[in-house]
Write a protein that holds these residues in place. Structure first.
Motif, mmCIF file in Angstrom:
data_model
loop_
_atom_site.group_PDB
_atom_site.id
_atom_site.type_symbol
_atom_site.label_atom_id
_atom_site.label_comp_id
_atom_site.label_asym_id
_atom_site.label_seq_id
_atom_site.Cartn_x
_atom_site.Cartn_y
_atom_site.Cartn_z
ATOM 1 N N PHE A 108 -2.363 4.189 -16.740
ATOM 2 C CA PHE A 108 -1.069 4.132 -16.054
ATOM 3 C C PHE A 108 -1.227 4.423 -14.560
ATOM 4 O O PHE A 108 -0.531 3.834 -13.731
ATOM 5 N N GLN A 109 -2.134 5.314 -14.226
ATOM 6 C CA GLN A 109 -2.368 5.617 -12.809
ATOM 7 C C GLN A 109 -2.940 4.394 -12.085
ATOM 8 O O GLN A 109 -2.584 4.126 -10.923
ATOM 9 N N ALA A 110 -3.820 3.665 -12.770
ATOM 10 C CA ALA A 110 -4.358 2.434 -12.175
ATOM 11 C C ALA A 110 -3.246 1.415 -11.966
ATOM 12 O O ALA A 110 -3.203 0.696 -10.951
ATOM 13 N N THR A 111 -2.349 1.332 -12.912
ATOM 14 C CA THR A 111 -1.207 0.426 -12.774
ATOM 15 C C THR A 111 -0.360 0.815 -11.573
ATOM 16 O O THR A 111 0.129 -0.044 -10.817
ATOM 17 N N TYR A 119 3.327 -3.746 -3.610
ATOM 18 C CA TYR A 119 4.578 -3.435 -2.913
ATOM 19 C C TYR A 119 4.348 -3.346 -1.406
ATOM 20 O O TYR A 119 5.118 -3.909 -0.612
ATOM 21 N N ASP A 120 3.275 -2.663 -1.002
ATOM 22 C CA ASP A 120 2.993 -2.501 0.436
ATOM 23 C C ASP A 120 2.718 -3.868 1.087
ATOM 24 O O ASP A 120 3.165 -4.147 2.212
ATOM 25 N N ARG A 121 1.981 -4.728 0.375
ATOM 26 C CA ARG A 121 1.664 -6.055 0.914
ATOM 27 C C ARG A 121 2.919 -6.897 1.090
ATOM 28 O O ARG A 121 3.141 -7.522 2.135
ATOM 29 N N ASP A 137 12.128 -6.239 -3.861
ATOM 30 C CA ASP A 137 12.868 -5.411 -4.809
ATOM 31 C C ASP A 137 12.193 -5.384 -6.172
ATOM 32 O O ASP A 137 12.125 -4.339 -6.843
ATOM 33 N N SER A 138 11.669 -6.525 -6.583
ATOM 34 C CA SER A 138 10.958 -6.585 -7.873
ATOM 35 C C SER A 138 9.702 -5.728 -7.834
ATOM 36 O O SER A 138 9.383 -5.017 -8.799
ATOM 37 N N ASP A 139 8.966 -5.788 -6.696
ATOM 38 C CA ASP A 139 7.749 -4.973 -6.567
ATOM 39 C C ASP A 139 8.081 -3.476 -6.594
ATOM 40 O O ASP A 139 7.364 -2.661 -7.197
ATOM 41 N N GLN A 140 9.179 -3.125 -5.938
ATOM 42 C CA GLN A 140 9.577 -1.710 -5.913
ATOM 43 C C GLN A 140 9.946 -1.215 -7.315
ATOM 44 O O GLN A 140 9.600 -0.090 -7.708
ATOM 45 N N ALA A 141 10.675 -2.022 -8.078
ATOM 46 C CA ALA A 141 11.036 -1.647 -9.442
ATOM 47 C C ALA A 141 9.796 -1.494 -10.316
ATOM 48 O O ALA A 141 9.700 -0.568 -11.139
ATOM 49 N N ALA A 142 8.811 -2.414 -10.132
ATOM 50 C CA ALA A 142 7.574 -2.322 -10.905
ATOM 51 C C ALA A 142 6.816 -1.043 -10.568
ATOM 52 O O ALA A 142 6.238 -0.377 -11.446
ATOM 53 N N LEU A 143 6.824 -0.670 -9.261
ATOM 54 C CA LEU A 143 6.138 0.564 -8.841
ATOM 55 C C LEU A 143 6.794 1.793 -9.456
ATOM 56 O O LEU A 143 6.110 2.675 -9.995
ATOM 57 N N LYS A 144 8.124 1.856 -9.408
ATOM 58 C CA LYS A 144 8.826 3.009 -9.981
ATOM 59 C C LYS A 144 8.625 3.092 -11.493
ATOM 60 O O LYS A 144 8.499 4.184 -12.057
#
Length: 373
Positions: A108-111, A119-121, A137-144
């Motif tokens: 999970f940490q690797a994910t 997200y940063d890119r 927004d999709s990248d941010q949701a995936a990160l959270k």
């Protein structure tokens, strides 16, 4: 025939007359017969200050105490304590094998790391209008979501570690290395011993004499007459509807850990102001169904031999509380009266007595029952 009847009559008169004379002489002898004097011990009834004390019994409990157990099933990988050890809050006590859960956490940490890079890119590309806002927004949701998975997995791993929830003393460990533990299995008890509290009950009539902060004294049979000082910390606002009693809690400093949870304690609470009462040894009072009795010795004057003639008189008294070997007399005696302390079983009202105070019954206000061991 007449002569014979006269002779018989004379004989009968003589017989009955002699019998009547004998009975009269016996009665006169008994009337003049005095009971032999009985030897007793006495005390001049003293007046002494008496503090009214309410007594109760209860059990000691820890302010904080619990049996520690595993939240999840697992195999014991590490034991981090010794039997009877004092530990601080947060100390690791038992570590269960959690290799699989740790591997999942690393996944999970690797994910999270990958989601953070993505997200940063995309945030940088969004600044140049290369990607749409929806992608960011999709990248941010995936990160959270990935970060939440890490937190959830870390919380699961924490459940494989049993730690001390507060400072205290551990008991005897109930597990061994390599043992499989089912969820909820107790591993050791943890008790906070200083301070320690004692819960007891008293009748509702005592409520007016009690208040929070009031001093109390407790004794336990383990330490004989040694008293432990404490104070009332809480009084239940609810009276039991069956027993009409209320529960009271007292707290006791316990720096030497002499008092342990589960011990049985005898509690004394001084109530009201001290009063003066006639104080006698408990042996001086005879308990009867029709009242409590003492024998008072009075001097009837000197006898023919010039010695005082002492006589015991029965007197009914009203008694109060007891303390040690003593009992308080609240009514029926005056200070200074001579009271029999032993030998009452030989006495009746008016029996002459001889006083011998060579041996006196115990009269210790702080006496306690002898230890049979």
């Amino acid at each position: 025939m007449a002569i014979m009847l006269i002779v018989i009559g004379a004989i009968l008169v003589g017989i009955f007359g002699f019998q009547a004379f004998k009975n009269h002489m016996i009665a006169a002898y008994i009337a003049n017969l005095k009971a032999p004097p009985q030897t007793v011990s006495t005390i001049d009834a003293p007046m002494s200050p008496w503090q009214t004390v309410s007594r109760a019994v209860g059990g000691f409990t820890a302010v904080q105490g619990t049996n520690l157990s595993a939240q999840v099933p697992g195999i014991v990988q590490k034991i981090g304590f010794e039997d009877g050890q004092d530990v601080k809050k947060g100390a690791l006590l038992i570590q269960l094998l959690a290799d699989q859960q740790i591997a999942t956490l690393q996944q999970f940490q690797a994910t999270v790391t990958n989601a953070q890079v993505t997200y940063d890119r995309d945030v940088s590309l969004f600044k140049t209008r290369t990607v749409a806002q929806s992608q960011v927004d999709s990248d941010q949701a995936a990160l959270k979501g990935a970060q939440a998975q890490v937190l959830a997995q870390q919380a699961l791993i924490d459940q494989y570690s049993i730690r001390a929830p507060f400072d205290g003393r551990l008991g005897i460990r109930l597990v061994t290395l390599g043992q499989y533990l089912a969820a909820g299995t107790s591993v050791v008890t943890l008790q906070s011993l200083d301070p320690i509290q004692l819960d007891f009950t008293m009748p509702q009539q005592a409520l007016s004499q009690l208040k929070v902060g009031q001093a109390v004294t407790a004794t336990v049979d383990t330490y004989g007459t040694q008293g432990f000082d404490g104070k009332i910390t809480a009084i239940s606002p609810l009276v039991d509807s069956l027993s009409r009693s209320l529960t009271i809690r007292a707290s006791f400093p316990n720096p030497d850990d002499k008092l342990l949870p589960g011990m049985f304690g005898n509690l004394s609470i001084a109530v009201g102001a001290p009063q003066n009462y006639i104080t006698l040894p408990q042996t001086a009072v005879t308990i009867n169904p029709y009242g409590n009795v003492v024998f008072v010795v009075t001097n009837k004057g000197n006898g023919p031999d010039g010695k005082p003639q002492l006589v015991a008189s029965q007197t009914f008294v009203t008694t109060g509380q007891t303390r040690g070997d003593q009992i308080a007399v609240v009514k029926g005696l005056s200070e200074g009266q001579t009271v029999v302390t032993s030998g009452q079983l030989k006495l009746n009202n008016g029996t002459p007595v001889i006083v011998n105070n060579t041996v006196q019954p115990s009269n210790d206000p702080n006496a306690s029952p002898a230890n049979p061991n």
